[in-house]
Structures are given as structure tokens and as C-alpha cells.
Design a protein around this motif. Structure first.
Motif, PDB file in Angstrom:
ATOM      1  N   MET A   1      32.712  33.831 -28.173  1.00 36.97           N
ATOM      2  CA  MET A   1      32.430  34.242 -29.547  1.00 36.97           C
ATOM      3  C   MET A   1      31.071  33.711 -30.007  1.00 36.97           C
ATOM      4  N   ILE A   2      30.965  32.381 -29.972  1.00 33.62           N
ATOM      5  CA  ILE A   2      29.689  31.817 -30.418  1.00 33.62           C
ATOM      6  C   ILE A   2      28.602  32.085 -29.390  1.00 33.62           C
TER       7      ILE A   2
ATOM      8  N   LYS B   1      27.356  35.485 -30.148  1.00 34.83           N
ATOM      9  CA  LYS B   1      26.517  35.420 -31.346  1.00 34.83           C
ATOM     10  C   LYS B   1      25.141  34.855 -31.014  1.00 34.83           C
ATOM     11  N   TYR B   2      25.172  33.821 -30.202  1.00 34.40           N
ATOM     12  CA  TYR B   2      23.926  33.148 -29.846  1.00 34.40           C
ATOM     13  C   TYR B   2      23.021  34.075 -29.036  1.00 34.40           C
TER      14      TYR B   2
ATOM     15  N   ALA C   1      21.621  36.736 -31.125  1.00 36.71           N
ATOM     16  CA  ALA C   1      20.572  36.200 -31.994  1.00 36.71           C
ATOM     17  C   ALA C   1      19.278  36.007 -31.222  1.00 36.71           C
ATOM     18  N   LEU C   2      19.405  35.520 -29.977  1.00 37.97           N
ATOM     19  CA  LEU C   2      18.213  35.325 -29.144  1.00 37.97           C
ATOM     20  C   LEU C   2      17.483  36.644 -28.958  1.00 37.97           C
TER      21      LEU C   2
ATOM     22  N   LYS D   1      17.749  39.325 -30.765  1.00 37.35           N
ATOM     23  CA  LYS D   1      17.293  39.902 -32.017  1.00 37.35           C
ATOM     24  C   LYS D   1      16.021  39.207 -32.495  1.00 37.35           C
ATOM     25  N   ARG D   2      16.014  37.889 -32.362  1.00 36.03           N
ATOM     26  CA  ARG D   2      14.915  37.129 -32.938  1.00 36.03           C
ATOM     27  C   ARG D   2      13.697  37.087 -32.037  1.00 36.03           C
ATOM     28  N   LYS D   3      13.932  37.196 -30.724  1.00 35.77           N
ATOM     29  CA  LYS D   3      12.794  37.006 -29.816  1.00 35.77           C
ATOM     30  C   LYS D   3      12.821  38.062 -28.731  1.00 35.77           C
TER      31      LYS D   3
ATOM     32  N   HIS E   1      17.699  22.667 -25.628  1.00 35.00           N
ATOM     33  CA  HIS E   1      17.882  22.085 -26.957  1.00 35.00           C
ATOM     34  C   HIS E   1      19.153  22.628 -27.607  1.00 35.00           C
ATOM     35  N   ASP E   2      19.255  23.955 -27.648  1.00 26.33           N
ATOM     36  CA  ASP E   2      20.391  24.573 -28.329  1.00 26.33           C
ATOM     37  C   ASP E   2      21.716  24.216 -27.655  1.00 26.33           C
TER      38      ASP E   2
ATOM     39  N   THR F   1      22.377  21.515 -25.945  1.00 26.02           N
ATOM     40  CA  THR F   1      22.719  20.126 -26.253  1.00 26.02           C
ATOM     41  C   THR F   1      23.338  20.049 -27.644  1.00 26.02           C
ATOM     42  N   VAL F   2      22.736  20.773 -28.583  1.00 24.66           N
ATOM     43  CA  VAL F   2      23.280  20.764 -29.943  1.00 24.66           C
ATOM     44  C   VAL F   2      24.708  21.310 -29.933  1.00 24.66           C
ATOM     45  N   PHE F   3      24.891  22.434 -29.248  1.00 18.72           N
ATOM     46  CA  PHE F   3      26.247  23.008 -29.184  1.00 18.72           C
ATOM     47  C   PHE F   3      27.235  22.008 -28.581  1.00 18.72           C
ATOM     48  N   SER F   4      26.823  21.322 -27.507  1.00 20.57           N
ATOM     49  CA  SER F   4      27.730  20.344 -26.884  1.00 20.57           C
ATOM     50  C   SER F   4      28.063  19.240 -27.864  1.00 20.57           C
TER      51      SER F   4
ATOM     52  N   ILE G   1      19.951  25.301 -35.020  1.00 22.33           N
ATOM     53  CA  ILE G   1      19.717  26.384 -34.067  1.00 22.33           C
ATOM     54  C   ILE G   1      18.749  27.351 -34.743  1.00 22.33           C
TER      55      ILE G   1
ATOM     56  N   PHE H   1      19.534  31.036 -35.431  1.00 18.75           N
ATOM     57  CA  PHE H   1      20.603  31.336 -36.389  1.00 18.75           C
ATOM     58  C   PHE H   1      20.085  31.157 -37.807  1.00 18.75           C
TER      59      PHE H   1
END
Ligand SMILES: Nc1ncnc2c1ncn2[C@@H]1O[C@H](COP(=O)(O)OP(=O)(O)OP(=O)(O)O)[C@@H](O)[C@H]1O
Ligand SMILES: [Mg+2]
Lengths: 392, 227
Positions: free
Chosen positions: A1-2, A5-6, A9-10, A12-14, A309-310, A312-315, B97, B100
Motif C-alpha cells: 500500500m505505502i 503510494k511511494y 509519487a516517485l 509523478k514527482r520525478k 534516505h526514504d 531508512t525513514v520508512f524503517s 519524504i 510526499f
């Protein structure tokens, strides 16, 4: 799910960054794709061609045209002098009398012959043989040779015209000025052209096939003999005619078709089974898989670094390691699949059209692409499994 | 037993070239609702201490009990759930993030906890209200100021109503006004909801504020092997 989304987003944004990031995979895949295609293409396209060819139509004609080979090259001086001066690019045969030597035998005088051979679309300057040349489609051909010109076109042309073998078409052609006031001739589509695949430039005419990218116009008027010019006159392939066979019944014609087909298929299948050929195929597939694995590994490295980075944040926020792994793997897989798709398109529309100028069998291309997709997906799945077992 | 208990914790970082001993036989206990400030020089193991509490790092030996359960005995999935539901992390670098938008950033821990979409939306709205960024929920972090980004990070940290807030130099990248605001947010949480806070800092303001609040101060140099 996430993860989804991630990844969305990747993209879409880049989007541009994403595409540039894995562009290096496309040439790698294109390379191995072409490697396999050039090896497998001659055989497979032959098999498909003979599998679908029908010779019956030939036998229903008063003349039987078995195979006509066309040496697709610019004619030399001798050949050129035989051509219609008006349009040398179009390689139009004149209606003047010509005698060719073929296989040491002199062909009969063809003074009555009106034969027009147009070359591949691109070679025709000013007299391009395209859909627009065809001003109309007549009534279906009624089996009996009635003196109408015969026309051999490519599969693509047939599709464009929405016509079938046996249909009558009216062709408008600048260079026909000398034979017809309205610059148009009626002709029957007598067959399509066998694809070119092996670089030898051989194309068989008069064999009905569905796979061809060669546009040729060949019209035969009234006489039963025709010939096609080549680079070297001694290399001109024969047109085999036989009046004897003109009265075949449908059944007989069908039998002969079957015979020819079985014979050709057998030869091809034998080639397929040759040890040397099989070894070559296996080696090239193995090499392709190695290249793919290397590309995938590289992409894993890049993706991991890019998302470090992302991830690590998710973890830190409680994402499981398996999900992190999956997020990376899915990204790699998406990029790989897009690269395969891009490589397939490049292979089909750039390499085979502009660079190799060879006929490209779409079924084979799809088959190889599918095997790439399966191999690449299997690789990522197995890789993830191994990693999760190791608990990395 | 206290809420957080370190029992004979030893930890040494081993890289290819060197071994860095951080803790040896560390015993430490923190009560529920305590506000603990960890201070001391750089590179001594402050972040390491927080990572032990979050279960992100496992000690070489010893046990860490949080609310009675041994972190080291938890399975990987249990540690993830523990980190997701009971820990709120706030970093110096915000660690949002950047792909997001604000709303989705706050929603990350909720999504990871498997909450229903509708509930997530409601909770996110609530949190954005709390930090006063409701009107910017569709913006991306890069368009926010440092203080605003850290507030988003704060909302994300408390999204799942954690029992413990781990704040690693939370004011390090903020000006003093924003720093004070953030500290107040954390402090309020600590007093109102009795949430345990471990806050790493060398920020004198925090030391003052927390000192005045009668919280506990731990000098990392007194517990680390790093000299
Ligand atoms: N994953 C790791 N592998 C090896 N060494 C590490 C690792 N993480 C931290 N260290 C080392 O352990 C020591 C303590 O690191 P830690 O991040 O806990 O320090 P800190 O007190 O938080 O410092 P700072 O105030 O600069 O953030 C440092 O010397 C650091 O280089
Ligand atoms: Mg630190």
C-alpha cells in the motif's frame, strides 16, 4: 500500500529523473534483443511464411509461377540499360523486347511482355507505390486469367488497401504514361512478397504470404514470361513457368501446396535441430540472461542508493524489511519492464527498419521480449526470496 | 520495574577498519512519563542510545525492557509494529519524504499500521489542525520553512499516539523561536499525555527548559565508553 503510494509519487514527482535514471538499460537490452533476433529470424520467419503460404492460386493461373527471386540491388550498367529510362529509380522494366540469360539458358524473347517492377517504396522517387496510387478496387478476380496485369505487393500494402489476393486493383502511376492514357492500369493482386530477413536480399514473389515489408509492383501482361533484373545478370533468379500445370483441379493444387509446404518445413526443422544451431541459441540466450542480470544488479544498486534516505525513514517509522525490499524490487522491475518495452520498440522500428533494413517478424520479437520479461521477473523474485531467507 | 530498562547493555560498532565500543555493561532505567534530556559532545553515542530504545539497533549483549517486554526477544515484525505504534521519532534533519505532500507524510505511520483509509484521513486532519498546517496539507515539504517541516515531522511522530518520543536534536536546524515552539509541543505532550520523552540535544535552551521542568538530565559521557 505505502510502497505503491511511494512508487507512484516517485514517478509523478520525478518522471524525467526516473527515465534518465535507467536509460542505460535500454541499449543493453536492445543489443541482446537484436543478437537473438538476427539469429532466430531467418528460420522462424521462413517457417511462418511457409506455414501460411498457399500455392494454389498459382496453379489456377494459366501460368505457374513457383518462385521468383529478386536481387534487391541497384542494377549495374547492363541491367540498367535494359530498364526503362524514364524512371531509373523505379526500376521499371520497359516493354521492349529483352532476352535474359538465366542459368545458362536463354529465356525466350519476351517482346510482347509488359513487365513493370517497382522497388521498395523508399527507392521510388516520384512514382512511389503507395496507397494513393490505388484509385480503386475492382471486382474480385474470377479465377480465369483474362489478360489483366498481375500485381505482387507486400503484406503491408495489402492491409493498406484492405485487399486480398485475387482482387483487382487500379494503379495510377506516372510512368505508365506510355501504356495507358489515364496513367492507370488494372491489375490483379496475384500474390505477396516473402520477407527479407537474411541480408541476401532474396525475396520470393508469387508465394502468398502475410508477412512482408517490401513493396514491389510487378505486372505481367499477356505473356507468360517475365524476369527481374539484378545486380549481376548471371545472378538473376529464374521465374519458373510451366504451362503443363495450368489445368490443375482445386484438389490437385491443394496437394501440391501441401507437398511444397511439408518439404520446406522439413528442411527448416532439420536446421533447427542441428547441434551447432542449438548451441548457438543456448549460448546467446545465456549471454542475454547474464547481461540482464548485470543490468538488474546495477539498477538494484542505483535504486537502493537513490531511495536510501526514504527507506531508512520508512524503517524508522515501522516498515518491515520485507516491505522495504519489495519497494526496491518493484521499482527495479518497473524500470526493467519499461526498458524491455523501449528496447522492443527500438528494435522493431529503428534497428530493423533503418539500420538493418531487414524484415522483422513481430511474433518472434514478442516471444523474445516475453522471455526477457519472464527471465527478469524470475530473477528479481528469486533474488528477493534468497535475500529474505538470508534475512538481509 | 521502570518503563524503560537497560540491563547490562554492551554495544560495539564494528566496521572493516575499526571497532568503536559505545556502551559496556550499561544499566539505565527511565520511568513512564519522564522527560529525559541526553546531552554531551558529538560522537559519543547519543543517537545510538535512542536507536537502542527504538529497536532499530540491537545490543551485542544485555537486555532492553520496554513496558515489561524484552525488545531483543521480539521478532522482526513485532519490532516493526512496536516502532510504528509505540515510538515517535523526531530528527534533526526532519527526515520527511520529499516526494510526499504534507498530508501523506503525516499519514506514513498510519498507513504502515494498517489503519483504514477513512480513519487515516480523519486522524491526519486532526493532526494538521494541531500543528496549524491544515491549509498547506497538499504542499510538498520543500515549499515549507524549516519550522513548518519540523512540525510536520512532529505530527508524524505522534500520529499513532506513541508511548515514547525519541527526539534527536529536534531543534538543531531551527531558529530559537521555532525551537521553543517545538519544545513546547513536546513538553505539552509529556505533561498532558504522560508520554515518555528522550531528547538528545546540546541546545542550551532545551537544557534550561527541561531543567526548569524538573526533568532528568543524562550526560552521555557518564555512560559511554567513547572517550
Ligand atoms: N552504523 C555505524 N557503524 C559504525 N560506527 C557507527 C555507526 N553509527 C554510529 N557509529 C559511530 O559511533 C559513534 C557514536 O555515534 P552516535 O551517532 O551515536 O553519536 P552522537 O552522540 O549521536 O553524535 P552527534 O551528536 O554528532 O549526533 C560515532 O563515533 C559514530 O561514528
Ligand atoms: Mg546523533
Amino acid at each position: 500500500m505505502i510502497s505503491v503510494k511511494y512508487i507512484l509519487a516517485l514517478w509523478k514527482r520525478k518522471t524525467l529523473g526516473q527515465i534518465i535514471g535507467f536509460a542505460y538499460m535500454v541499449p543493453l537490452l536492445l543489443f541482446v534483443l537484436c543478437l537473438l533476433m538476427t539469429l532466430l529470424l531467418p528460420l522462424t520467419s521462413d517457417m511462418i511464411f511457409y506455414g501460411n503460404a498457399s500455392y494454389e492460386y498459382c496453379y489456377k493461373m494459366p501460368c505457374n509461377i513457383f518462385s521468383v527471386y529478386d536481387r534487391k540491388t541497384v542494377p549495374n550498367e547492363t541491367a540498367y540499360s535494359l530498364l526503362h529510362d524514364k524512371d531509373r529509380n523505379a526500376l521499371l522494366y520497359s516493354d521492349s523486347a529483352v532476352v535474359y540469360t538465366v542459368n545458362d539458358k536463354a529465356m525466350p524473347d519476351t517482346s510482347e511482355l509488359r513487365l513493370y517492377v517497382a522497388r521498395k517504396d523508399a527507392d521510388l522517387s516520384g512514382t512511389i507505390f503507395t496507397e494513393e496510387n490505388f484509385t480503386g478496387k475492382g471486382t474480385p478476380y474470377s479465377n480465369k486469367y483474362d489478360g489483366t496485369s498481375q500485381l505482387y505487393v507486400t503484406h503491408n500494402t495489402l492491409k493498406h488497401l484492405n485487399a486480398d489476393v485475387g482482387d483487382t486493383v487500379i494503379t495510377e502511376y506516372d510512368s505508365f504514361a506510355h501504356i495507358s492514357e489515364d496513367h492507370a492500369i488494372r491489375s490483379v493482386i496475384a500474390g505477396t512478397l516473402k520477407p527479407e530477413y537474411d541480408g541476401s536480399n532474396n525475396r520470393s514473389l508469387a508465394e502468398y504470404d502475410k508477412y512482408s515489408d517490401f513493396s514491389a509492383l510487378l505486372t505481367v501482361d499477356e505473356e507468360l514470361f517475365f524476369e527481374i533484373a539484378g545486380n549481376d545478370l548471371s545472378e538473376i533468379m529464374t521465374v519458373v513457368f510451366s504451362d503443363e500445370k495450368s489445368d490443375f483441379t482445386d484438389g490437385e493444387a491443394q496437394n501440391i501446396t501441401e507437398e511444397i509446404r511439408t518439404d520446406k518445413m522439413e528442411t527448416l526443422e532439420n536446421t533447427l535441430r542441428e547441434r551447432r544451431f542449438v548451441t548457438k541459441v543456448v549460448l546467446r540466450f545465456a549471454f542475454s540472461i547474464l547481461v540482464m542480470a548485470a543490468a538488474l544488479e546495477m539498477e538494484y544498486g542505483f535504486t537502493r542508493r537513490r531511495c536510501e534516505h526514504d527507506m531508512t525513514v520508512f524503517s524508522m517509522l515501522g516498515m518491515r524489511r520485507s516491505s522495504v525490499r519489495r519497494t526496491i524490487a518493484v521499482q527495479v522491475l518497473i524500470r526493467f519492464l519499461i526498458s524491455v518495452a523501449a528496447a522492443v520498440l527500438l528494435c522493431r522500428y529503428v534497428y530493423f527498419r533503418f539500420i538493418s533494413d531487414m524484415y522483422c517478424e513481430p511474433l518472434l520479437l514478442l516471444f523474445i521480449a516475453a522471455s526477457f520479461v519472464i527471465a527478469g521477473t524470475a530473477y528479481t523474485v528469486i533474488r528477493s526470496l534468497i535475500k529474505s531467507l538470508k534475512g538481509v | 520495574m521502570s518503563f524503560i530498562n537497560f540491563e547490562n547493555i554492551s554495544l560495539t560498532y564494528r566496521t572493516k577498519t575499526q571497532t568503536i565500543p559505545i556502551f559496556d555493561d550499561l544499566n539505565l532505567s527511565i520511568d513512564k512519563g519522564e522527560f529525559v534530556t541526553v546531552y554531551g559532545p558529538s560522537g559519543k553515542g547519543k543517537s545510538t542510545l535512542l536507536n537502542l530504545v527504538s529497536g532499530f539497533l540491537r545490543p551485542d549483549s544485555g537486555k532492553i525492557f520496554v513496558d515489561g517486554s524484552d525488545l531483543c526477544a521480539l521478532s522482526e515484525n513485532e519490532v516493526c509494529a512496536y516502532r510504528n505504534k509505540r515510538i515517535g521519532y523526531i530528527f534533526q534533519q526532519f527526515n520527511l519524504i520529499y516526494q510526499f505532500n504534507v498530508r501523506d507524510n503525516v499519514a506514513v505511520p498510519l498507513l504502515l499500521s494498517g489503519m483504514k483509509k477513512y480513519d487515516i484521513e480523519r486522524r491526519v486532519d486532526e493532526l494538521l489542525d494541531m500543528i496549524g498546517l491544515s491549509n498547506r496539507k497538499n504542499e510538498y515539504p520543500r515549499t515549507l520553512s524549516g519550522g513548518e517541516q519540523q512540525r510536520v515531522a512532529f505530527a508524524r511522530a505522534v500520529a499513532n499516539d506513541p508511548d515514547i518520543i525519541l527526539a534527536d536534536e529536534p531543534t538543531g536546524n531551527l531558529d530559537s523561536a521555532n525551537g521553543r515552539k517545538l519544545i513546547k509541543l513536546i513538553k505539552d505532550l509529556n505533561t498532558d499525555k504522560n508520554i515518555t520523552v528522550l531528547c538528545v540535544t546540546h541546545d542550551a535552551r532545551i537544557l534550561e527548559q527541561s531543567g526548569s521542568g524538573g526533568s532528568r538530565m543524562i550526560d552521555i559521557e557518564t555512560i559511554t565508553m567513547q572517550s
